[in-house]
Design an enzyme around this catalytic site. Structure first.
Site, PDB file in Angstrom:
ATOM      1  CG  ASP A  73      -2.162   0.909   1.169  1.00 23.52           C
ATOM      2  OD1 ASP A  73      -3.242   0.382   1.115  1.00 23.52           O
ATOM      3  OD2 ASP A  73      -1.939   1.972   1.111  1.00 23.52           O
ATOM      4  CG  ASP A 105       2.724   4.216  -6.790  1.00 21.58           C
ATOM      5  OD1 ASP A 105       2.110   3.389  -7.421  1.00 21.58           O
ATOM      6  OD2 ASP A 105       2.922   5.507  -6.870  1.00 21.58           O
ATOM      7  CG  PHE A 129      -8.604  -4.693  -2.813  1.00 22.75           C
ATOM      8  CD1 PHE A 129     -10.020  -4.982  -2.857  1.00 22.75           C
ATOM      9  CD2 PHE A 129      -7.878  -5.823  -2.171  1.00 22.75           C
ATOM     10  CE1 PHE A 129     -10.661  -5.939  -2.485  1.00 22.75           C
ATOM     11  CE2 PHE A 129      -8.490  -7.122  -1.927  1.00 22.75           C
ATOM     12  CZ  PHE A 129      -9.728  -7.158  -2.054  1.00 22.75           C
ATOM     13  CB  SER A 136     -11.514   4.296  -4.170  1.00 23.07           C
ATOM     14  OG  SER A 136     -11.633   4.950  -2.832  1.00 23.07           O
ATOM     15  CB  THR A 170     -16.386  -0.029  -9.507  1.00 26.78           C
ATOM     16  OG1 THR A 170     -17.512   0.663  -9.159  1.00 26.78           O
ATOM     17  CG2 THR A 170     -15.442   0.872 -10.707  1.00 26.78           C
ATOM     18  CE1 TYR A 180     -12.540   4.458  -8.489  1.00 26.22           C
ATOM     19  CE2 TYR A 180     -14.945   4.533  -9.015  1.00 26.22           C
ATOM     20  CZ  TYR A 180     -13.802   3.978  -8.235  1.00 26.22           C
ATOM     21  OH  TYR A 180     -14.043   2.681  -7.953  1.00 26.22           O
ATOM     22  CB  ALA A 199     -12.776   7.213 -17.386  1.00 18.45           C
ATOM     23  CE  LYS A 227     -11.245   0.129 -10.052  1.00 18.68           C
ATOM     24  NZ  LYS A 227     -10.237  -0.375  -9.134  1.00 18.68           N
ATOM     25  CG  LEU A 230     -24.075   8.636   1.338  1.00 19.38           C
ATOM     26  CD1 LEU A 230     -24.429   9.947   1.091  1.00 19.38           C
ATOM     27  CD2 LEU A 230     -25.279   7.801   0.457  1.00 19.38           C
ATOM     28  NE  ARG A 261     -24.002   6.096  -6.579  1.00 13.72           N
ATOM     29  CZ  ARG A 261     -24.422   6.828  -7.586  1.00 13.72           C
ATOM     30  NH1 ARG A 261     -25.748   6.547  -7.980  1.00 13.72           N
ATOM     31  NH2 ARG A 261     -24.098   7.758  -7.870  1.00 13.72           N
TER      32      ARG A 261
HETATM   33  P1  NAD Z   1      -9.890   3.069  -0.333  1.00 15.16           P
HETATM   34  O1  NAD Z   1      -9.561   4.385  -0.909  1.00 15.16           O
HETATM   35  O2  NAD Z   1     -10.399   2.863   0.863  1.00 15.16           O
HETATM   36  O3  NAD Z   1      -8.437   2.157  -0.235  1.00 15.16           O
HETATM   37  C1  NAD Z   1      -7.645   2.287  -1.436  1.00 15.16           C
HETATM   38  C2  NAD Z   1      -6.264   1.881  -0.780  1.00 15.16           C
HETATM   39  O4  NAD Z   1      -5.386   1.897  -2.075  1.00 15.16           O
HETATM   40  C3  NAD Z   1      -5.754   2.910   0.127  1.00 15.16           C
HETATM   41  O5  NAD Z   1      -5.029   2.281   1.181  1.00 15.16           O
HETATM   42  C4  NAD Z   1      -4.417   3.672  -0.816  1.00 15.16           C
HETATM   43  O6  NAD Z   1      -3.463   4.085   0.289  1.00 15.16           O
HETATM   44  C5  NAD Z   1      -3.909   2.708  -1.683  1.00 15.16           C
HETATM   45  N1  NAD Z   1      -3.473   3.229  -3.112  1.00 15.16           N
HETATM   46  C6  NAD Z   1      -3.963   4.139  -3.740  1.00 15.16           C
HETATM   47  N2  NAD Z   1      -3.083   4.426  -4.759  1.00 15.16           N
HETATM   48  C7  NAD Z   1      -2.165   3.321  -4.580  1.00 15.16           C
HETATM   49  C8  NAD Z   1      -0.969   3.031  -5.201  1.00 15.16           C
HETATM   50  N3  NAD Z   1      -0.788   3.833  -6.404  1.00 15.16           N
HETATM   51  N4  NAD Z   1      -0.360   2.104  -4.791  1.00 15.16           N
HETATM   52  C9  NAD Z   1      -0.366   1.334  -3.852  1.00 15.16           C
HETATM   53  N5  NAD Z   1      -1.479   1.644  -3.074  1.00 15.16           N
HETATM   54  C10 NAD Z   1      -2.430   2.654  -3.336  1.00 15.16           C
HETATM   55  O7  NAD Z   1     -10.661   2.281  -1.541  1.00 15.16           O
HETATM   56  P2  NAD Z   1     -11.798   1.035  -1.290  1.00 15.16           P
HETATM   57  O8  NAD Z   1     -13.151   1.927  -1.184  1.00 15.16           O
HETATM   58  O9  NAD Z   1     -11.381   0.198  -0.436  1.00 15.16           O
HETATM   59  O10 NAD Z   1     -11.658   0.457  -3.022  1.00 15.16           O
HETATM   60  C11 NAD Z   1     -10.849  -0.732  -3.024  1.00 15.16           C
HETATM   61  C12 NAD Z   1     -10.978  -1.089  -4.337  1.00 15.16           C
HETATM   62  O11 NAD Z   1     -12.142  -1.547  -4.659  1.00 15.16           O
HETATM   63  C13 NAD Z   1     -10.642   0.126  -5.742  1.00 15.16           C
HETATM   64  O12 NAD Z   1      -9.998  -0.627  -6.560  1.00 15.16           O
HETATM   65  C14 NAD Z   1     -12.203   0.460  -5.815  1.00 15.16           C
HETATM   66  O13 NAD Z   1     -12.216   0.914  -6.967  1.00 15.16           O
HETATM   67  C15 NAD Z   1     -12.971  -0.949  -5.631  1.00 15.16           C
HETATM   68  N6  NAD Z   1     -14.267  -0.834  -5.510  1.00 15.16           N
HETATM   69  C16 NAD Z   1     -14.701  -0.095  -4.317  1.00 15.16           C
HETATM   70  C17 NAD Z   1     -16.155  -0.035  -4.003  1.00 15.16           C
HETATM   71  C18 NAD Z   1     -16.688   0.557  -2.953  1.00 15.16           C
HETATM   72  O14 NAD Z   1     -17.802   0.897  -2.873  1.00 15.16           O
HETATM   73  N7  NAD Z   1     -15.550   1.321  -1.938  1.00 15.16           N
HETATM   74  C19 NAD Z   1     -16.941  -0.617  -4.698  1.00 15.16           C
HETATM   75  C20 NAD Z   1     -16.498  -1.535  -5.885  1.00 15.16           C
HETATM   76  C21 NAD Z   1     -15.239  -1.384  -6.432  1.00 15.16           C
HETATM   77  O1  DAU Z   2     -20.332   1.773  -7.055  1.00 13.73           O
HETATM   78  C1  DAU Z   2     -19.115   1.375  -6.608  1.00 13.73           C
HETATM   79  C2  DAU Z   2     -18.684   2.832  -6.266  1.00 13.73           C
HETATM   80  O2  DAU Z   2     -19.204   3.222  -5.054  1.00 13.73           O
HETATM   81  C3  DAU Z   2     -17.008   2.460  -6.131  1.00 13.73           C
HETATM   82  O3  DAU Z   2     -16.454   2.032  -7.348  1.00 13.73           O
HETATM   83  C4  DAU Z   2     -16.276   3.819  -5.478  1.00 13.73           C
HETATM   84  O4  DAU Z   2     -14.909   3.548  -5.176  1.00 13.73           O
HETATM   85  C5  DAU Z   2     -17.111   4.391  -4.226  1.00 13.73           C
HETATM   86  O5  DAU Z   2     -16.651   5.520  -3.820  1.00 13.73           O
HETATM   87  C6  DAU Z   2     -18.769   4.472  -4.457  1.00 13.73           C
HETATM   88  O6  DAU Z   2     -18.834   5.640  -5.362  1.00 13.73           O
HETATM   89  P1  DAU Z   2     -20.042   6.364  -5.338  1.00 13.73           P
HETATM   90  O7  DAU Z   2     -19.777   7.790  -5.978  1.00 13.73           O
HETATM   91  O8  DAU Z   2     -21.426   5.693  -5.585  1.00 13.73           O
HETATM   92  O9  DAU Z   2     -19.876   6.476  -3.465  1.00 13.73           O
HETATM   93  P2  DAU Z   2     -20.212   7.849  -2.745  1.00 13.73           P
HETATM   94  O10 DAU Z   2     -20.187   7.229  -1.091  1.00 13.73           O
HETATM   95  O11 DAU Z   2     -19.050   8.960  -2.925  1.00 13.73           O
HETATM   96  O12 DAU Z   2     -21.371   8.238  -2.905  1.00 13.73           O
HETATM   97  C7  DAU Z   2     -22.807   7.732  -3.064  1.00 13.73           C
HETATM   98  C8  DAU Z   2     -23.880   8.249  -3.364  1.00 13.73           C
HETATM   99  O13 DAU Z   2     -24.110   9.438  -2.244  1.00 13.73           O
HETATM  100  C9  DAU Z   2     -23.720   9.065  -4.534  1.00 13.73           C
HETATM  101  O14 DAU Z   2     -24.735   9.254  -5.213  1.00 13.73           O
HETATM  102  C10 DAU Z   2     -23.150  10.536  -4.226  1.00 13.73           C
HETATM  103  C11 DAU Z   2     -23.883  10.892  -2.915  1.00 13.73           C
HETATM  104  N1  DAU Z   2     -23.189  11.542  -2.074  1.00 13.73           N
HETATM  105  C12 DAU Z   2     -22.089  11.344  -1.709  1.00 13.73           C
HETATM  106  C13 DAU Z   2     -21.427  12.176  -0.680  1.00 13.73           C
HETATM  107  C14 DAU Z   2     -19.933  11.717  -0.404  1.00 13.73           C
HETATM  108  C15 DAU Z   2     -24.044  12.654  -1.412  1.00 13.73           C
HETATM  109  O15 DAU Z   2     -25.277  12.930  -1.753  1.00 13.73           O
HETATM  110  N2  DAU Z   2     -23.515  13.540  -0.443  1.00 13.73           N
HETATM  111  C16 DAU Z   2     -22.054  13.369   0.057  1.00 13.73           C
HETATM  112  O16 DAU Z   2     -21.977  13.860   0.840  1.00 13.73           O
END
Ligand code: NAD
Ligand code: DAU
Length: 351
Positions: free
Chosen positions: A33, A61, A83, A87, A135, A160, A162, A164, A200, A224
């Site tokens: 990480d 990295d 992962f 994100s 995602t 983001y 694009a 992924k 969120l 969502r």
């Molecule tokens: P996060 O932002 O919580 O964690 C990402 C981690 O990756 C962090 O610890 C960061 O330090 C590390 N990182 C970032 N750039 C790096 C690099 N260049 N080299 C090494 N480490 C690096 O994200 P998350 O929500 O845990 O998401 C993890 C993965 O799952 C991502 O690929 C995201 O696209 C995917 N994903 C997330 C969700 C979601 O709802 N959170 C849903 C579907 C897919």
């Molecule tokens: O669908 C999977 C994706 O879900 C992942 O690939 C992303 O890494 C993850 O961040 C998430 O993306 P979203 O944009 O859907 O998540 P976020 O929590 O930022 O927002 C969820 C919804 O809530 C979205 O419609 C935007 C809205 N939102 C978000 C925030 C942070 C608000 O209305 N207010 C807020 O302050």
């Protein structure tokens, strides 16, 4: 078995480390990480002593080809789970470049290293797997009906998504061109412990607890599909163990909600848990919408359900309550993350 897992200090990566080490008692994980703002070593502190013995953390990295080569050269890694990524959609609108570097070029670097080290002569070593964690956002946005299937054309709208989608295409190209044993999962919105409070659910929890406004983008009628993070980890396990090489697997919770309803649910559950009368709907503020905001995500996960027997197991109300109680039980974690204090801990604990 030895896994090389990237992004282990983030939300899903850290949950995956807990999940894997407690369900696979003989396996080892090397975790990489970069420790960006989203990477927090506190997230891994609750590993047991025994689990810590099977886990090694490396700060670095995924785009550092020398480092990634060195890791694969020195360790007989069986599986790579990627992962690591930037994100957060809102941050990608403010500064796309880092998303392109980490999410696209970083993934390419991992794919190249796997290609270099996983061959014996002309054939691929058996059991090697490269799983790209992707995602549902790569599919774009839906109207009021329909679902994303694995065949839905890619139509990402944010830098983001694009980035992924680009990484997915590279992973698929490495499979199709070189035969690299690649698998891709595309999951909907995760929630659970250790999620950075910019997303969120944890943001609303933090703000409500501190009687701060709850910013709802636009009319809050965006939809969502939500999945508890442990269910996502289990899906990744299924795909790693039984997925067909070169295939994509959608992963969803069959659990669609309007954003505004999520915010109201958090308020009502927090009110019950804390008995704080100041936590109420008057904290909600409708603010300017996110540019290019996708209206609805809904994912058809019948392929992973039928072919691999996975299904979501955590009911939403229960998952939300567990999540909320976790944040209530970890005020120091929340404080460290919100003040940036965790960065000092990161610096002190890297090898
Ligand atoms: P996060 O932002 O919580 O964690 C990402 C981690 O990756 C962090 O610890 C960061 O330090 C590390 N990182 C970032 N750039 C790096 C690099 N260049 N080299 C090494 N480490 C690096 O994200 P998350 O929500 O845990 O998401 C993890 C993965 O799952 C991502 O690929 C995201 O696209 C995917 N994903 C997330 C969700 C979601 O709802 N959170 C849903 C579907 C897919
Ligand atoms: O669908 C999977 C994706 O879900 C992942 O690939 C992303 O890494 C993850 O961040 C998430 O993306 P979203 O944009 O859907 O998540 P976020 O929590 O930022 O927002 C969820 C919804 O809530 C979205 O419609 C935007 C809205 N939102 C978000 C925030 C942070 C608000 O209305 N207010 C807020 O302050």
């Amino acid at each position: 078995m030895k896994l090389f897992v990237t992004g282990v200090a983030g939300f899903i990566g850290s949950n995956f480390v807990y999940y894997w080490l407690s369900h696979h008692s003989h396996d080892e994980i090397i975790g990489l990480d970069k420790l960006t703002y989203a990477g927090n070593l506190h997230n891994l502190e609750a590993l047991s002593r025994e689990q810590k013995g099977r886990f090694r953390f490396i700060r670095g990295d995924i785009g550092d080809i020398g480092l990634v080569h060195e890791i694969l050269e020195k360790n007989a890694v069986d599986k790579i789970v990627n992962f690591a990524a930037e994100s957060h959609v809102d941050r990608s609108i403010l500064d796309p470049q880092v998303f392109l570097r980490s999410n696209i070029l970083g993934t390419a670097c991992l794919l190249d290293a796997a290609r270099d080290f996983w061959k014996s002569g002309d054939s691929w070593l058996p059991e090697k797997r490269f799983l790209q964690v992707s995602t549902d956002e790569v599919y774009g946005s839906l109207g009021p009906t329909g679902f994303f299937t694995e065949k839905t054309p890619l139509d990402p709208h944010s830098p983001y998504s694009a980035s992924k989608a680009s990484a997915d295409l590279l992973a698929k190209a490495y499979h199709d061109t070189f035969g690299l044993p690649v698998l891709i999962t595309r999951c909907s919105n995760n929630y659970g412990p250790y999620q950075f409070p910019e997303k969120l659910i944890p943001l609303m929890i933090y703000n409500a607890l501190h009687h701060q406004p709850l910013p709802v983008y636009g009319d809050g009628k965006q939809i969502r599909d939500w999945l508890y993070v442990e269910d996502h980890c289990r899906a990744i396990e299924c795909v790693l163990e039984s997925g067909k090489l070169g295939e994509i697997y959608n992963v969803g919770g069959n659990n669609e909600h309007y954003n505004i309803d999520i915010v109201r649910l958090i308020i009502s559950q927090l009110k019950q848990e804390t008995r704080d009368p100041e936590i109420n709907d008057s904290l909600i503020r409708h603010v300017t919408d996110r540019p290019g905001h996708d209206r609805r995500y809904a994912i058809d996960s019948s392929k992973i359900q039928k072919e691999l027997g996975w299904k979501p197991e955590t009911p939403f109300e229960k998952g939300i309550n567990t999540t909320l109680c976790w944040y209530l039980d970890h005020p120091e974690w929340m404080q460290q993350v919100m003040t940036g204090e965790y960065r000092k801990f990161n610096e002190e604990h890297v090898q």
